[in-house]
Scaffold this active site. Structure first.
Site, PDB file in Angstrom:
ATOM      1  N   GLY A 140      39.056  49.899  44.117  1.00 26.93           N
ATOM      2  CA  GLY A 140      39.817  49.091  43.175  1.00 26.93           C
ATOM      3  C   GLY A 140      38.846  48.098  42.587  1.00 26.93           C
ATOM      4  O   GLY A 140      37.818  47.829  43.182  1.00 26.93           O
ATOM      5  N   CYS A 141      39.155  47.541  41.445  1.00 26.25           N
ATOM      6  CA  CYS A 141      38.192  46.623  40.855  1.00 26.25           C
ATOM      7  C   CYS A 141      38.436  45.209  41.346  1.00 26.25           C
ATOM      8  O   CYS A 141      37.537  44.472  41.657  1.00 26.25           O
ATOM      9  CB  CYS A 141      38.259  46.676  39.346  1.00 26.25           C
ATOM     10  SG  CYS A 141      37.107  45.557  38.535  1.00 26.25           S
ATOM     11  N   GLN A 142      39.704  44.821  41.409  1.00 22.10           N
ATOM     12  CA  GLN A 142      39.999  43.422  41.651  1.00 22.10           C
ATOM     13  C   GLN A 142      40.282  43.104  43.115  1.00 22.10           C
ATOM     14  O   GLN A 142      39.891  42.077  43.611  1.00 22.10           O
ATOM     15  CB  GLN A 142      41.177  43.003  40.791  1.00 22.10           C
ATOM     16  CG  GLN A 142      40.887  43.319  39.326  1.00 22.10           C
ATOM     17  CD  GLN A 142      41.936  42.805  38.387  1.00 22.10           C
ATOM     18  OE1 GLN A 142      42.923  42.229  38.811  1.00 22.10           O
ATOM     19  NE2 GLN A 142      41.740  43.003  37.119  1.00 22.10           N
ATOM     20  N   ALA A 164      44.088  46.869  38.146  1.00 23.40           N
ATOM     21  CA  ALA A 164      43.098  47.378  39.089  1.00 23.40           C
ATOM     22  C   ALA A 164      43.334  46.892  40.514  1.00 23.40           C
ATOM     23  O   ALA A 164      42.416  46.803  41.291  1.00 23.40           O
ATOM     24  CB  ALA A 164      41.701  46.997  38.618  1.00 23.40           C
TER      25      ALA A 164
END
Lengths: 409, 161
Positions: free
Chosen positions: B61-63, B129
């Protein structure tokens, strides 16, 4: 001084409501909104002048070509580059760096050579160099920064060796807002004959940038971070490099003559512009630059410095907030965390309040590791942001804290 | 090490019955703040096995970071999940309550309408994200594969792209 209320009326999107609340847009380092002048110019071009450039012999084609080349000249003027031949249009800063890394690498980097980047780079100014170095058998070296988020310039002397082929450094950190002294980097590099690439994705929209004064060899930028459309940006590079560098992509538009045995490439900058470019994007970029110049870059710069300072001060005064970096000069953005709150959770609650910030790693994982955090909340500013919006952010963060029940009260 | 105390599914109910019960339980939470506070509370109470947070269970995931492990136990799928975000953990706890110990077919075909009804669909959008959309996708993928190969399966089977 800028008339912010007047500026705001020129951005249609700022009237939007999110979940019944007025939009507070503080994610300008990711992308900026577009003023009416840019939107109108794009529509006007599509309605009146749309055609392919540099190919057509008809009236519209000539008009489109004139608009495209006028955009290039506008960029040249904006950056004070010596020649429009030194402005290559790309999809954005990322593609510009990829172009530079690939073409410069093939021409000038050999086994055992070295490229220097800094610790605070965006992934876009890390990965292309990593890939190129791996391909060429070169070594990637990292210029460290201190806890204040400033480059350790003394370390540069130790890092530069006779194998150093290029130094790549961001002008402004997309996370901390640190304004790096790229002039000093370029001076040092020039004294040992090493070229410098400046990532201007977070600088050209905030203060006057003059490539001749900076003394850099390359500078990249993105249109959509300076009030233009997405999918357009550019690379400024000194002619001497561009002439020696091989094409990045090949195809139509970048050739002088083609036979099955041999192809001769077009002159600068077309050698680096294979295929039909983003013509509407270039036109929007030109309109955005005219918009910025109309406001005045020195005025924009003064306003940006004062708003960023206001935001940093407000966050610090709140207490229970960790503000990252404490550089002497900051521009465009401030990153922070609420103690005991995951940045993503803060971002989710702020979103429900109509406040658009970015929460996460900001495409700068080495920087996150440097500070030992899973992510940060970043508020980043454009010409239309106000102190009132910073206050709304602070109120929003208080709300986050009370919802998370980890308040300092 | 104690047994993981992740929420058990309402065993005697269907996925839709479990969703209905959640909607009933949360019907008094009329504004988003109350619902988020409820999720934060759930997220804080949520316990995941301590050995879940390892590389092989991590989803990109990005966040925020999310972890997922899945098992097919005698024709029922069982999931363990965790996140470093409290709100995501709160949503995960509801998701596990709805989907855990169902047949693979039920999970594959489930219409997870409770997420939208709680006003949380933004968390599932592809632009979001925080990894929840990906978790649901992986859960369904695992269930799809379980339907084809009903023998015991490890989560890693579902994690191949």
């Amino acid at each position: 001084m800028l008339d912010i209320e007047n500026i705001r009326t020129q951005f249609p999107i700022l009237g939007k409501q999110i979940d019944g609340r007025p939009l507070v847009y503080l994610d300008n380092a990711a992308t900026t909104q577009k003023p009416r002048a840019v939107l109108d110019r794009m529509v006007e071009f599509c309605e009146r002048s749309c055609a392919s450039v540099h190919r057509a012999s008809h009236y519209l084609g000539e008009e489109a070509t004139a608009a495209y080349e006028e955009a290039r000249e506008t960029v040249r003027r904006f950056l004070n580059a010596p020649s429009a031949d030194e402005i290559v249009f790309t999809r954005g800063a990322t593609e510009a760096i990829n172009l530079a890394a690939d073409s410069f690498g093939r021409a000038f980097v050999a086994d055992g050579d070295e490229v220097v980047i800094s610790e605070m780079e965006h992934h876009s100014n890390i990965v292309p160099w990593q890939v190129m170095c791996r391909r060429r058998g070169a070594k990637l070296k990292v210029l460290p920064m201190n806890d204040d988020g400033m480059l350790e310039m003394d370390a540069l002397d130790r890092l530069i060796t006779e194998r150093t082929r290029l130094i790549c450094v961001t002008h402004v950190s997309n996370v901390l807002g640190t304004v790096n002294d790229v002039r000093a980097v370029a001076r040092k590099a020039r004294s040992v004959g090493v070229p410098v690439l400046v990532d201007g994705a977070q600088s050209v929209q905030h203060f006057p940038v003059d490539v001749r004064e900076l003394g850099c060899d390359f500078l990249v930028f993105s249109g959509h971070k300076m009030y233009a459309d997405t999918g357009i940006g550019g690379l400024y590079a000194k002619r001497e490099w561009l002439e020696e560098m091989p094409p990045y992509q090949t195809g139509g538009g970048m050739i002088e003559s083609v036979s099955f045995e041999e192809t001769r490439y077009a002159s600068l900058p077309y050698k680096f512009e294979a295929g039909t470019g983003n013509i509407v994007g270039a036109v929007s970029l030109s309109a955005a630059i005219v918009f910025l110049e109309g406001l005045g870059m020195p005025e924009i710069s003064a306003r940006d410095a004062s708003l960023v300072e206001y935001a940093r001060r407000s966050l610090r005064r709140m207490g229970g907030v960790k503000v990252y970096g404490d550089a002497i000069e900051c521009s465009g953005a401030v990153s922070f965390n609420l103690e005991g709150v995951h940045p993503q959770d803060a971002g989710s609650v702020l979103d429900k309040l109509g406040i658009a910030v970015r929460a996460g790693r900001h495409c700068a994982e080495p920087l996150m590791r440097r500070y030992g955090v899973p992510g940060m909340i970043r508020a980043s500013f454009g010409v239309y942001n106000t102190e009132g919006e910073v206050d709304a952010l602070i109120d929003g963060l208080r709300r986050v804290r009370s919802m998370m029940s980890v308040g300092t009260h | 090490m104690g047994k993981p105390k992740q929420p058990k599914a309402d065993r005697d109910a269907t996925i839709d019955a479990a969703q209905e019960r959640i909607l009933e339980e949360t019907a008094h939470l009329t504004d988003w703040m109350a619902r988020y506070e409820y999720l934060i509370e759930l997220g804080k109470k949520f316990e995941a096995p301590s050995d879940l947070r390892i590389g092989e269970n991590a989803l990109q995931g990005c966040q925020s970071q999310v972890w997922l492990k899945a098992e097919n136990r005698e024709g029922k799928v069982h999931f363990w999940a965790d996140s470093d975000s409290v709100i995501t953990r709160g949503i995960l706890s509801l998701l596990l309550r709805v989907l855990n110990d169902r047949s693979p077919r039920e999970v594959s075909e489930a219409d997870l309408y409770f997420i939208e009804r709680l006003g949380l669909s933004r968390h599932l959008s592809p632009s979001r994200a925080d990894g929840l959309g990906m978790i649901v996708k992986r859960m369904r993928l695992f269930s799809d594969e379980s339907r084809r190969a009903p023998e015991t399966q490890r989560s890693s089977d579902a994690q191949r792209p």
